[in-house]
Design a protein around this motif. Structure first.
Motif, PDB file in Angstrom:
ATOM      1  N   MET A   1       0.841  -1.174   0.000  1.00  0.00           N
ATOM      2  CA  MET A   1       0.000   0.000   0.000  1.00  0.00           C
ATOM      3  C   MET A   1       0.890   1.243   0.000  1.00  0.00           C
ATOM      4  SD  MET A   1      -2.950   1.180   2.691  1.00  0.00           S
ATOM      5  CE  MET A   1      -1.961   1.146   4.165  1.00  0.00           C
ATOM      6  N   VAL A   2       0.576   2.180  -0.881  1.00  0.00           N
ATOM      7  CA  VAL A   2       1.283   3.449  -0.925  1.00  0.00           C
ATOM      8  C   VAL A   2       0.863   4.259   0.295  1.00  0.00           C
ATOM      9  CG1 VAL A   2       1.582   5.592  -2.210  1.00  0.00           C
ATOM     10  CG2 VAL A   2       1.430   3.424  -3.432  1.00  0.00           C
ATOM     11  N   THR A   3       1.867   4.806   1.004  1.00  0.00           N
ATOM     12  CA  THR A   3       1.597   5.571   2.214  1.00  0.00           C
ATOM     13  C   THR A   3       2.006   7.018   2.012  1.00  0.00           C
ATOM     14  OG1 THR A   3       2.099   3.599   3.520  1.00  0.00           O
ATOM     15  CG2 THR A   3       2.001   5.679   4.698  1.00  0.00           C
ATOM     16  N   ILE A   4       1.091   7.920   2.331  1.00  0.00           N
ATOM     17  CA  ILE A   4       1.348   9.358   2.247  1.00  0.00           C
ATOM     18  C   ILE A   4       1.179   9.920   3.651  1.00  0.00           C
ATOM     19  CG2 ILE A   4       0.483  11.529   1.325  1.00  0.00           C
ATOM     20  CD1 ILE A   4      -0.440   9.915  -1.150  1.00  0.00           C
ATOM     21  N   GLY A   5       2.148  10.720   4.084  1.00  0.00           N
ATOM     22  CA  GLY A   5       2.046  11.257   5.436  1.00  0.00           C
ATOM     23  C   GLY A   5       3.079  12.331   5.702  1.00  0.00           C
ATOM     24  N   GLU A   6       3.397  12.502   6.987  1.00  0.00           N
ATOM     25  CA  GLU A   6       4.388  13.486   7.398  1.00  0.00           C
ATOM     26  C   GLU A   6       5.780  13.018   7.007  1.00  0.00           C
ATOM     27  OE1 GLU A   6       3.937  14.199  11.573  1.00  0.00           O
ATOM     28  OE2 GLU A   6       1.956  15.089  11.328  1.00  0.00           O
ATOM     29  N   ALA A   7       6.695  13.980   6.847  1.00  0.00           N
ATOM     30  CA  ALA A   7       8.069  13.677   6.477  1.00  0.00           C
ATOM     31  C   ALA A   7       8.714  12.778   7.533  1.00  0.00           C
ATOM     32  CB  ALA A   7       8.869  14.962   6.328  1.00  0.00           C
ATOM     33  N   PHE A   8       9.462  11.784   7.059  1.00  0.00           N
ATOM     34  CA  PHE A   8      10.190  10.915   7.974  1.00  0.00           C
ATOM     35  C   PHE A   8      11.414  10.340   7.267  1.00  0.00           C
ATOM     36  CE2 PHE A   8       7.815   7.825   5.597  1.00  0.00           C
ATOM     37  CZ  PHE A   8       8.560   6.658   5.646  1.00  0.00           C
ATOM     38  N   THR A   9      12.315   9.825   8.056  1.00  0.00           N
ATOM     39  CA  THR A   9      13.506   9.165   7.539  1.00  0.00           C
ATOM     40  C   THR A   9      13.471   7.720   8.008  1.00  0.00           C
ATOM     41  OG1 THR A   9      14.761  11.221   7.641  1.00  0.00           O
ATOM     42  CG2 THR A   9      16.032   9.175   7.520  1.00  0.00           C
ATOM     43  N   PRO A  10      13.509   6.765   7.080  1.00  0.00           N
ATOM     44  CA  PRO A  10      13.497   5.364   7.492  1.00  0.00           C
ATOM     45  C   PRO A  10      14.802   5.003   8.209  1.00  0.00           C
ATOM     46  CG  PRO A  10      13.875   5.525   5.140  1.00  0.00           C
ATOM     47  CD  PRO A  10      13.599   6.911   5.639  1.00  0.00           C
ATOM     48  N   ARG A  60       4.598  -2.201  -6.241  1.00  0.00           N
ATOM     49  CA  ARG A  60       3.720  -1.229  -6.905  1.00  0.00           C
ATOM     50  C   ARG A  60       4.404  -0.546  -8.086  1.00  0.00           C
ATOM     51  NH1 ARG A  60      -1.405  -1.825  -6.442  1.00  0.00           N
ATOM     52  NH2 ARG A  60      -2.166  -1.886  -4.342  1.00  0.00           N
ATOM     53  N   VAL A  61       5.739  -0.644  -8.180  1.00  0.00           N
ATOM     54  CA  VAL A  61       6.494  -0.006  -9.257  1.00  0.00           C
ATOM     55  C   VAL A  61       6.532  -0.977 -10.429  1.00  0.00           C
ATOM     56  CG1 VAL A  61       8.700   1.000  -9.954  1.00  0.00           C
ATOM     57  CG2 VAL A  61       7.888   1.276  -7.593  1.00  0.00           C
ATOM     58  N   GLY A  62       5.739  -0.669 -11.458  1.00  0.00           N
ATOM     59  CA  GLY A  62       5.669  -1.550 -12.615  1.00  0.00           C
ATOM     60  C   GLY A  62       6.791  -1.325 -13.598  1.00  0.00           C
ATOM     61  N   VAL A  63       7.237  -0.086 -13.736  1.00  0.00           N
ATOM     62  CA  VAL A  63       8.278   0.270 -14.703  1.00  0.00           C
ATOM     63  C   VAL A  63       9.175   1.323 -14.075  1.00  0.00           C
ATOM     64  CG1 VAL A  63       8.734   1.361 -16.944  1.00  0.00           C
ATOM     65  CG2 VAL A  63       6.767  -0.155 -16.682  1.00  0.00           C
ATOM     66  N   MET A  77       6.478   4.091 -13.319  1.00  0.00           N
ATOM     67  CA  MET A  77       5.047   3.903 -13.517  1.00  0.00           C
ATOM     68  C   MET A  77       4.557   3.007 -12.388  1.00  0.00           C
ATOM     69  SD  MET A  77       2.844   2.429 -16.720  1.00  0.00           S
ATOM     70  CE  MET A  77       3.577   3.560 -17.853  1.00  0.00           C
ATOM     71  N   LEU A  78       3.592   3.527 -11.644  1.00  0.00           N
ATOM     72  CA  LEU A  78       3.036   2.793 -10.515  1.00  0.00           C
ATOM     73  C   LEU A  78       1.705   2.188 -10.920  1.00  0.00           C
ATOM     74  CD1 LEU A  78       3.674   5.519  -7.801  1.00  0.00           C
ATOM     75  CD2 LEU A  78       5.246   3.788  -8.656  1.00  0.00           C
ATOM     76  N   ASP A  79       1.385   1.035 -10.373  1.00  0.00           N
ATOM     77  CA  ASP A  79       0.140   0.359 -10.737  1.00  0.00           C
ATOM     78  C   ASP A  79      -1.030   0.765  -9.854  1.00  0.00           C
ATOM     79  OD1 ASP A  79       0.630  -0.940  -8.349  1.00  0.00           O
ATOM     80  OD2 ASP A  79       0.558  -2.957  -9.187  1.00  0.00           O
ATOM     81  N   VAL A  80      -1.005   1.999  -9.403  1.00  0.00           N
ATOM     82  CA  VAL A  80      -2.067   2.530  -8.558  1.00  0.00           C
ATOM     83  C   VAL A  80      -2.287   4.000  -8.922  1.00  0.00           C
ATOM     84  CG1 VAL A  80      -0.461   3.134  -6.705  1.00  0.00           C
ATOM     85  CG2 VAL A  80      -2.848   2.756  -6.154  1.00  0.00           C
ATOM     86  N   MET A 119      -3.161   3.876 -12.542  1.00  0.00           N
ATOM     87  CA  MET A 119      -1.719   4.014 -12.624  1.00  0.00           C
ATOM     88  C   MET A 119      -1.323   5.463 -12.399  1.00  0.00           C
ATOM     89  SD  MET A 119      -0.529   4.101 -16.505  1.00  0.00           S
ATOM     90  CE  MET A 119       0.054   5.756 -16.688  1.00  0.00           C
ATOM     91  N   THR A 120      -0.085   5.647 -12.005  1.00  0.00           N
ATOM     92  CA  THR A 120       0.457   6.980 -11.790  1.00  0.00           C
ATOM     93  C   THR A 120       1.849   7.018 -12.403  1.00  0.00           C
ATOM     94  OG1 THR A 120      -0.756   7.220  -9.715  1.00  0.00           O
ATOM     95  CG2 THR A 120       1.113   8.694 -10.053  1.00  0.00           C
ATOM     96  N   GLU A 121       2.113   8.053 -13.177  1.00  0.00           N
ATOM     97  CA  GLU A 121       3.445   8.270 -13.725  1.00  0.00           C
ATOM     98  C   GLU A 121       4.148   9.287 -12.842  1.00  0.00           C
ATOM     99  OE1 GLU A 121       2.584   9.634 -17.673  1.00  0.00           O
ATOM    100  OE2 GLU A 121       2.560   7.595 -18.457  1.00  0.00           O
ATOM    101  N   MET A 122       5.405   8.994 -12.520  1.00  0.00           N
ATOM    102  CA  MET A 122       6.171   9.940 -11.716  1.00  0.00           C
ATOM    103  C   MET A 122       7.631   9.920 -12.135  1.00  0.00           C
ATOM    104  SD  MET A 122       6.037   8.067  -7.989  1.00  0.00           S
ATOM    105  CE  MET A 122       7.155   9.160  -7.171  1.00  0.00           C
TER     106      MET A 122
END
Length: 187
Positions: A1-10, A60-63, A77-80, A119-122
């Protein structure tokens, strides 16, 4: 699942990190550059200035490819279909190729326009060509660690053994244009 939120560093599984990376989604360039973290499980872009981040699991990254357009960077290219309020509104579901009541219908095994909308292109746009090459190399390494469904053992499916085919029997000789074979079928 794509997660959108506050800035963080893994903190775990980081393969590569780069600062001063711009993010473009569709036609929307996010004006502030951020930090890109490529981890074993996700591609994470985080912008402290805007206190925002997006985390995309590798399946989720198709290309992914280095764009041939100067200054575009790495194309993904994301499949979402992502909608990120304040940053990116996503692709409209009805993109002019279908009527709203036809969305989701399958055209005899062909992809429908609804699946195209999912899909989403980025683009990831680092500050230098050297960093671009390093990001692309690290992305390939991460993709190898996370093969998608299209990298599975589909070859095994296509190369059935002769013994397996014997179980199918006469069905493999069935032809749909032979009207007598279906004469007793109910409509």
């Amino acid at each position: 699942m794509v997660t959108i939120g506050e800035a963080f560093t893994p903190t775990d599984g980081i393969i590569f990190s780069a600062t001063d990376v711009k993010l473009k989604m569709g036609d929307s360039l996010i004006p502030s550059p951020g930090t890109l973290h490529l981890t074993e499980s996700s591609c994470i872009w985080s912008c402290e200035e805007r206190n925002a981040s997006i985390s995309i699991p590798w399946p989720r990254v198709g290309v992914q490819a280095i764009s041939s357009v100067l200054g575009e960077g790495i194309f993904m290219m994301l499949d979402v279909n992502i909608v990120w309020p304040g940053f990116y509104s996503g692709r409209p579901e009805n993109n002019g190729h279908a009527h709203p009541d036809e969305l989701g219908e399958d055209d005899e095994g062909h992809d429908s326009d609804a699946s195209e909308a999912a899909m989403t292109e980025m683009w990831l746009q680092p500050a230098s060509r050297e960093v671009l090459d390093q990001i692309f190399s690290a992305m390939r390494e991460c993709q190898i660690l996370n093969p998608g469904s299209d990298v599975s053992g589909d070859e095994d499916y296509m190369e059935a053994e002769e013994d397996d085919l014997e179980e199918v029997g006469d069905m493999r000789n069935l032809q749909l244009d032979d009207e007598d074979k279906f004469a007793d079928a109910e409509e």
